[in-house]
Write a protein that holds these residues in place. Structure first.
Motif, mmCIF file in Angstrom:
data_model
loop_
_atom_site.group_PDB
_atom_site.id
_atom_site.type_symbol
_atom_site.label_atom_id
_atom_site.label_comp_id
_atom_site.label_asym_id
_atom_site.label_seq_id
_atom_site.Cartn_x
_atom_site.Cartn_y
_atom_site.Cartn_z
ATOM 1 N N ASN A 1 0.801 -1.223 0.000
ATOM 2 C CA ASN A 1 0.000 0.000 0.000
ATOM 3 C C ASN A 1 0.841 1.285 0.000
ATOM 4 O OD1 ASN A 1 -2.612 -1.057 -0.130
ATOM 5 N ND2 ASN A 1 -2.568 -1.586 2.057
ATOM 6 N N LYS A 2 2.108 1.204 0.435
ATOM 7 C CA LYS A 2 2.945 2.409 0.484
ATOM 8 C C LYS A 2 3.804 2.579 -0.769
ATOM 9 C CE LYS A 2 3.377 2.431 5.527
ATOM 10 N NZ LYS A 2 4.314 2.419 6.683
ATOM 11 N N MET A 3 3.646 1.644 -1.700
ATOM 12 C CA MET A 3 4.589 1.688 -2.815
ATOM 13 C C MET A 3 4.322 2.864 -3.755
ATOM 14 S SD MET A 3 3.378 -1.541 -5.130
ATOM 15 C CE MET A 3 2.153 -1.408 -6.410
ATOM 16 N N PHE A 4 3.114 3.401 -3.771
ATOM 17 C CA PHE A 4 2.826 4.551 -4.629
ATOM 18 C C PHE A 4 2.910 5.860 -3.851
ATOM 19 C CE2 PHE A 4 0.517 1.415 -7.413
ATOM 20 C CZ PHE A 4 1.405 1.528 -8.475
ATOM 21 N N SER A 5 3.804 5.904 -2.869
ATOM 22 C CA SER A 5 4.051 7.168 -2.166
ATOM 23 C C SER A 5 4.673 8.162 -3.138
ATOM 24 C CB SER A 5 4.984 6.948 -0.978
ATOM 25 O OG SER A 5 4.406 6.035 -0.065
ATOM 26 N N TYR A 6 4.449 9.443 -2.891
ATOM 27 C CA TYR A 6 4.928 10.494 -3.816
ATOM 28 C C TYR A 6 6.459 10.634 -3.703
ATOM 29 C CZ TYR A 6 5.526 15.020 -6.086
ATOM 30 O OH TYR A 6 5.938 16.034 -6.909
ATOM 31 N N SER A 7 7.133 10.724 -4.842
ATOM 32 C CA SER A 7 8.586 10.919 -4.897
ATOM 33 C C SER A 7 8.869 12.323 -5.424
ATOM 34 C CB SER A 7 9.254 9.875 -5.806
ATOM 35 O OG SER A 7 9.077 8.580 -5.275
ATOM 36 N N PRO A 8 9.239 13.257 -4.556
ATOM 37 C CA PRO A 8 9.439 14.650 -4.980
ATOM 38 C C PRO A 8 10.526 14.764 -6.052
ATOM 39 C CG PRO A 8 9.395 14.463 -2.584
ATOM 40 C CD PRO A 8 9.467 13.060 -3.123
ATOM 41 N N GLY A 9 10.293 15.639 -6.989
ATOM 42 C CA GLY A 9 11.297 15.937 -8.010
ATOM 43 C C GLY A 9 11.215 15.051 -9.232
ATOM 44 N N TRP A 10 10.685 13.844 -9.086
ATOM 45 C CA TRP A 10 10.632 12.916 -10.226
ATOM 46 C C TRP A 10 9.564 13.375 -11.210
ATOM 47 C CZ3 TRP A 10 13.560 8.549 -11.333
ATOM 48 C CH2 TRP A 10 14.530 8.211 -10.372
ATOM 49 N N LEU A 11 9.809 13.087 -12.498
ATOM 50 C CA LEU A 11 8.932 13.598 -13.552
ATOM 51 C C LEU A 11 8.865 12.588 -14.694
ATOM 52 C CD1 LEU A 11 7.431 16.140 -14.794
ATOM 53 C CD2 LEU A 11 9.624 16.699 -15.863
ATOM 54 N N LEU A 12 7.629 12.330 -15.168
ATOM 55 C CA LEU A 12 7.427 11.572 -16.392
ATOM 56 C C LEU A 12 6.864 12.537 -17.427
ATOM 57 C CD1 LEU A 12 7.490 8.556 -17.482
ATOM 58 C CD2 LEU A 12 4.996 8.625 -17.222
ATOM 59 N N ILE B 1 8.805 8.742 -24.358
ATOM 60 C CA ILE B 1 8.495 8.968 -22.946
ATOM 61 C C ILE B 1 9.795 8.894 -22.161
ATOM 62 C CG2 ILE B 1 7.247 8.078 -20.928
ATOM 63 C CD1 ILE B 1 5.256 6.838 -22.932
ATOM 64 N N THR B 2 9.999 9.864 -21.267
ATOM 65 C CA THR B 2 11.239 9.884 -20.469
ATOM 66 C C THR B 2 10.897 10.018 -18.996
ATOM 67 O OG1 THR B 2 11.436 12.284 -20.793
ATOM 68 C CG2 THR B 2 12.666 10.871 -22.300
ATOM 69 N N LEU B 3 11.695 9.314 -18.180
ATOM 70 C CA LEU B 3 11.582 9.377 -16.719
ATOM 71 C C LEU B 3 12.871 9.986 -16.182
ATOM 72 C CD1 LEU B 3 10.153 8.599 -14.022
ATOM 73 C CD2 LEU B 3 11.371 6.411 -14.156
ATOM 74 N N VAL B 4 12.742 11.133 -15.467
ATOM 75 C CA VAL B 4 13.921 11.819 -14.931
ATOM 76 C C VAL B 4 13.735 12.072 -13.445
ATOM 77 C CG1 VAL B 4 14.517 12.936 -17.121
ATOM 78 C CG2 VAL B 4 12.998 14.097 -15.519
ATOM 79 N N ASP B 5 14.888 12.190 -12.749
ATOM 80 C CA ASP B 5 14.827 12.462 -11.312
ATOM 81 C C ASP B 5 14.912 13.969 -11.064
ATOM 82 O OD1 ASP B 5 17.517 13.236 -11.514
ATOM 83 O OD2 ASP B 5 18.261 11.287 -10.870
ATOM 84 N N GLY B 6 14.946 14.345 -9.791
ATOM 85 C CA GLY B 6 14.925 15.757 -9.422
ATOM 86 C C GLY B 6 16.168 16.526 -9.790
ATOM 87 N N GLU B 7 17.249 15.830 -10.115
ATOM 88 C CA GLU B 7 18.482 16.516 -10.502
ATOM 89 C C GLU B 7 18.712 16.465 -12.008
ATOM 90 O OE1 GLU B 7 21.682 14.877 -8.296
ATOM 91 O OE2 GLU B 7 20.857 15.446 -6.351
ATOM 92 N N GLY B 8 17.684 16.061 -12.751
ATOM 93 C CA GLY B 8 17.828 15.998 -14.202
ATOM 94 C C GLY B 8 18.400 14.692 -14.706
#
Length: 1023
Positions: free
Chosen positions: A906-917, A924-931
């Motif tokens: 149930n906690k696996m879809f917790s929000y991850s700040p900075g991440w972007l799809l 389609i690209t998946l990047v983290d908060g530091e680019g």
């Protein structure tokens, strides 16, 4: 046997001792087996004391008393009482548990170095090895220890930095501690606070130290104060210098007493008397002049020195000035200027031609694009040798070892150097400073010294550059002390900073560049080009080492924004110069972006410089930079064949060019050849680079990448396919590049193990399994795994190498990567397959899983949020060393960066700040908060899914394995195979991320259709 010979002052080393003992045993057996008469003990002893020359001829070399280093000249007159004190300090054999130290203290010029040299001359037979270390500064200590390390490892003297002093020190210490025989290290002109830590802690050795600091050294085993000579020693020295036979001449004794038996003063006085052809009867006249001058100079005498020493220096200087005037007024002027400027260089190995041109050649007389200025002694009217001849006549200077040659065609005589006693240098500097305008002269010297140093750097002659950097540093010190700020002194600081940067000493380089920039801002007529080059250098340093930036102004954008404005303006006047600067900035910025340092504004700045560069005509310099970047990009895209073609085109007709972009291009060519398995050609190209990558290399970054990238490919290919050519290339690389130096600049211990693996494999090639285990035993391949994506390939390489070395066999699974190029790609690959499902479709998947399915839904807050399932191309498995748990490296890495293990349900879809799809067309690209880029996939987006994503502004991500998306069977429906099993095995993770929207790309700008843009962004993920 060795002890017996030493008691009779005869030498012997380990090998010669074995040879002699073997001979004596053979003689014993032969006599015992025959009817010969008895062998008398006296005859046996006589055989044992065989002449040293006979041993040398039998062995082929001397294995005792070998001296390495710039030993001071052995004195003509011994000081037996002092030598006996040193001998008593080192009376018996050392126990090997701790170093024995003896310190000779006294003022400069009192004869400490000569005394140490005399001890060596009389006691060399006691030691297998004697090392002479110049310990006057940290720079000279580092350089001396580098040479010693090369000598002890049978490397080249022109072969080092590591610039890391700790590593150099520890390396030499460990080599000395491992020696079986007795050794001696002389630390000449040492200062307690600087030599501290350089003394070897263990070993069968002694340390003899000379120092002007008599108050320190309380922890030494013996401290021997060295004062002036005894009267008999002083008169003996005078007789030898003047060629006077033994007698009771009162003039000699009077001269010795008047000069207080001070060795340096005696040498200068004898030089004066001999150069004047003064008969012994007229020495009284010289003594009268000496006394008058001594009384007049009572306030300018350095503390602790006799006034007659200063007087002797004054008289000698006046005398050679008169001699010069008699020959020519120009020689007199040259003499004064050369002596004066030599006092602002280091005291040892001052290049004769550098001192001459620094004193006499104005910068306006030098062509703009010429290299270092030297004197054509055959046709020039500059009196180079005449001045040196006059200085040697009065014992001011002596010739020393020449600089390393610039190239085979360079003038050998231009490399001659002289050494000037530091006390003479100090006194003459005071005299010269009172009578000459220092600002112009030091600025002129900075102009020439910078050119000499830059030329050595451009030609890749590391040891020459190192020697010149010591003089450049001393000159810069005086310029700072005297506040002489000109374009030339600022430029000297900049090239000194470039030297330290090339050696990997980034902090010192950064400080020097900042000082140069501060000086340029204070100079009224500052050279604008110089300021621009300094800003580019600072931006490059900050981008490569962000920790250097401690102030707001230490920003690459703050430095490069004014550079962009300047280059735009310069393009209207000088397009070739503008193209070079723009290309340099593009290369720097693109390289930083590729390495994952794409800070805010960097990409835009890179685009601005690129746009400007495209409008400018191409030059050879800008092309070299651009080609090196393009070749590196092709290699990253696994297009090695194209990279080889482009690199060879860029290197055509540039065989002898050693500029940094050309060296880097050739390094990239080697790497591309390795990827294509063209081993022999790769070895051939590396051999071209080998002289530039030795232990004094100034191409630190290129050497680092050569070992890291090529070494990994060689290790992987040999381990998998037992390719002897791959191993041969690795052996060549490890033999040339100073890997200890490279390791010293690495903070992550796990990365140091990469180089240990390469060293161990090279050792295996030389000595088999035993040599490999000596280095690598106790290290497990999993030790190379610290959770970073770039660790994966090294873990795999270590595994296959260890298996191959020990002839082990391991089963290869269906998902195991066996091509080295694919392993490299797996370590940094961002190519993935993606399936986009709506919230309703995901609910159907969970329903299909049964009663356990609801636990994978997440909290009610994510109801209605669409789902993106992302499956990487490769599965890269590993095992935790501490728990033995199986892990998937990519899943572990992305969880470390912010995703959540799917086993948390149930906690696996917790929000991850900075991440972007985000989506751009079909990509389609998946990047983290530091680019950092983590996945690139191609998938047609349905309007339903886009609408749901736009409405919620968020997307649920499932990242990992269990969906078989790479099988090519991607028809309608939801992939549910092995979902639960993937969760339980820990190869699936999840997160709630921000949706970045979908951008429609017009057809005429779509590129790379059908495949992910893996190569372009691959290395970003490594952050």
């Amino acid at each position: 046997m060795r002890a017996y010979r030493n008691r009779h002052r005869a030498g012997m080393g380990e090998r010669s001792a074995g040879l002699l003992v073997g001979y004596l045993l053979d003689e014993i057996h032969e006599k015992a087996a025959s009817d010969a008469s008895a062998w008398l003990l006296t005859d046996f002893r006589q055989e044992s004391l065989i002449e040293d020359e006979a041993l040398l001829q039998a062995l082929g070399r001397q294995d005792w008393g070998a001296i390495y280093g710039p030993v001071a000249p052995v004195p003509d007159v011994n000081r037996p009482s002092l030598i006996q004190e040193i001998e008593s300090a080192f009376f018996d054999q050392p126990d090997g548990k701790s170093l024995r130290t003896c310190v000779l203290t006294g003022l400069s010029g009192i004869g400490k170095s000569s005394l140490a040299s005399a001890y060596l001359a009389q006691n060399a037979y006691k030691y297998d090895l004697i090392l002479w270390i110049e310990a006057g500064s940290q720079e000279s200590l580092v350089m001396s220890f580098r040479k010693v390390a090369a000598h002890l490892t049978q490397g080249s003297d022109t072969a080092s930095t590591v610039e890391d002093t700790t590593l150099v020190r520890e390396r030499v210490h460990s080599l000395l501690a491992a020696l079986p025989g007795r050794w001696l290290v002389v630390f000449d002109d040492a200062r307690p606070h600087e030599v501290d830590g350089w003394l070897p802690p263990l070993g069968r050795g002694d340390a003899l130290i000379t120092s002007t600091d008599s108050a320190a050294w309380s922890s030494s085993d013996r401290k021997i104060p060295v004062s002036s000579m005894g009267i008999d020693e002083a008169t003996s020295l005078i007789r030898k210098r003047l060629g006077v036979p033994i007698g009771k001449d009162p003039q000699i004794q009077s001269l010795a007493l008047a000069l207080e038996c001070w060795p340096l003063a005696l040498e200068l006085a004898c030089g004066y008397i001999e150069s004047c052809n003064m008969p012994l009867a007229d020495v009284g006249e010289y003594l009268d002049s000496l006394k008058r001058r001594a009384l007049g100079d009572s306030f300018s005498v350095p503390r602790g020195y006799p006034r007659t020493l200063v007087a002797a220096i004054h008289l000698s200087m006046r005398h050679i000035g008169e001699l010069a005037r008699r020959e020519d007024e120009g020689i007199w002027h040259a003499l004064v200027q050369i002596v004066g400027i030599s006092c602002f260089f280091g005291s040892q190995r001052i290049p004769v031609h550098l001192a001459t041109v620094s004193a006499l050649v104005h910068p306006d007389e030098v062509e703009t694009n010429s290299g270092s200025v030297i004197v054509d002694e055959r046709h020039s009217d500059l009196p180079v040798r005449e001045v040196i001849r006059l200085l040697t006549r009065v014992s001011f200077v002596r010739y020393d070892a020449p600089l390393e040659r610039l190239n085979e065609k360079s003038n050998v005589r231009a490399d001659d150097t002289v050494t000037l006693n530091s006390v003479v240098q100090e006194i003459l500097r005071t005299i010269f400073s009172e009578n000459s305008p220092l600002s112009d002269l030091l600025s002129q010297a900075a102009f020439h010294t910078e050119r000499w140093l830059r030329e050595a750097l451009d030609h890749g002659v590391g040891l020459r550059a190192h020697e010149l950097s010591l003089h450049a540093g001393e000159l810069a010190h005086h310029a700072r002390s005297l506040n002489i700020r000109t374009n030339y002194t600022a430029l000297l600081l900049g090239n000194l900073a470039s030297f330290h940067h090339s050696r990997g000493n980034e902090k010192l380089s950064f400080d020097l560049f900042n000082l140069e920039l501060a000086w340029l801002e204070d100079i009224t007529d500052a050279n604008e080009v110089l300021e621009i080059q300094t800003r580019i250098a600072l931006a490059t340093l900050i981008l490569s080492s962000p920790s250097l930036a401690q102030r707001p102004e230490d920003s690459p954008i703050a430095h490069l924004s004014p550079v962009l404005d300047y280059v735009r303006q310069l393009a209207q006047e000088n397009q070739s110069s503008a193209a070079f600067l723009a290309a340099e900035c593009v290369f720097t910025l693109r390289q930083a972006i590729e390495m994952g340092r794409d800070a805010s504004g960097i990409s835009k700045l890179a685009d601005d410089f690129s746009e400007l560069l495209q409008r400018l005509p191409e030059t050879s310099a800008s092309r070299s930079i651009a080609v090196a970047f393009e070749v590196g990009k092709l290699i990253g895209e696994q297009r090695a064949a194209e990279a080889i073609t482009l690199a060879k085109e860029g290197l055509a007709n540039r065989e002898n060019v050693v500029a940094a972009p050309v060296v880097e291009l050739r390094r990239l060519l080697v790497e591309a050849l390795v990827l294509e398995k063209q081993w022999n050609q790769a070895i051939k190209e590396f051999q071209v680079l080998a002289p530039l990558f030795d232990k004094h290399t100034i191409y630190h970054s290129s050497a680092f990448l050569m070992v890291h990238n090529v070494g990994l490919h060689c290790a992987m290919h040999w381990g998998m396919f037992n390719d002897a050519d791959a191993l041969a290339l690795l052996v060549e690389v490890v033999a040339v590049v100073d890997i200890e130096h490279l390791k010293s600049g690495i903070s992550r211990e796990v990365e140091k193990l990469r180089y240990l693996l390469l060293e161990s494999l090279a050792a295996y090639a030389q000595g088999g399994v035993e040599k490999f285990d000596e280095k690598f035993s106790g290290t497990d391949p999993q030790d190379l795994d610290a959770g970073e994506a770039s660790d994966v390939a090294w873990v795999l390489a270590a595994g296959v190498v260890v298996a191959r070395v020990h002839r082990g066999t391991k089963p290869v699974g269906s998902n195991r990567i066996t091509d080295p190029k694919e392993v490299m790609r797996a370590a940094a690959d961002t190519e993935a397959r993606c399936r986009l499902v709506t919230a309703a479709e995901y609910e159907s998947l969970l329903t299909a899983l049964g009663k356990d399915g609801r636990s994978f839904a997440g909290t009610s807050e994510v109801d209605g949020v669409p789902v993106a399932i992302i499956e990487p191309r490769y599965m890269v498995g590993s095992i935790r060393k501490d728990t033995g748990e199986k892990i998937e490296m990519q899943v572990l890495a992305i969880c470390t960066a912010g995703f959540h293990d799917a086993r948390r349900r149930n906690k696996m879809f917790s929000y991850s700040p900075g991440w972007l799809l985000k989506a751009s067309g079909d990509e389609i690209t998946l990047v983290d908060g530091e680019g950092g880029l983590w996945a690139v996939a191609r998938e047609k987006l349905s309007l339903t899914w886009i609408s749901a994503a736009n409405a919620s502004g968020r997307v649920r991500i499932l990242y990992g394995f269990g969906f078989d998306l790479h099988t090519g069977q991607n028809g309608p429906g939801i992939p549910v195979g092995n979902f639960t099993e993937a969760v339980e095995e820990g190869v699936l993770c999840a997160a709630l991320v921000r949706w970045g929207g979908s951008q429609v790309v017009p057809p005429h700008v779509k590129r790379n259709r059908g495949r992910a843009r893996t190569p372009k962004k691959a290395r970003k993920r490594r952050k």
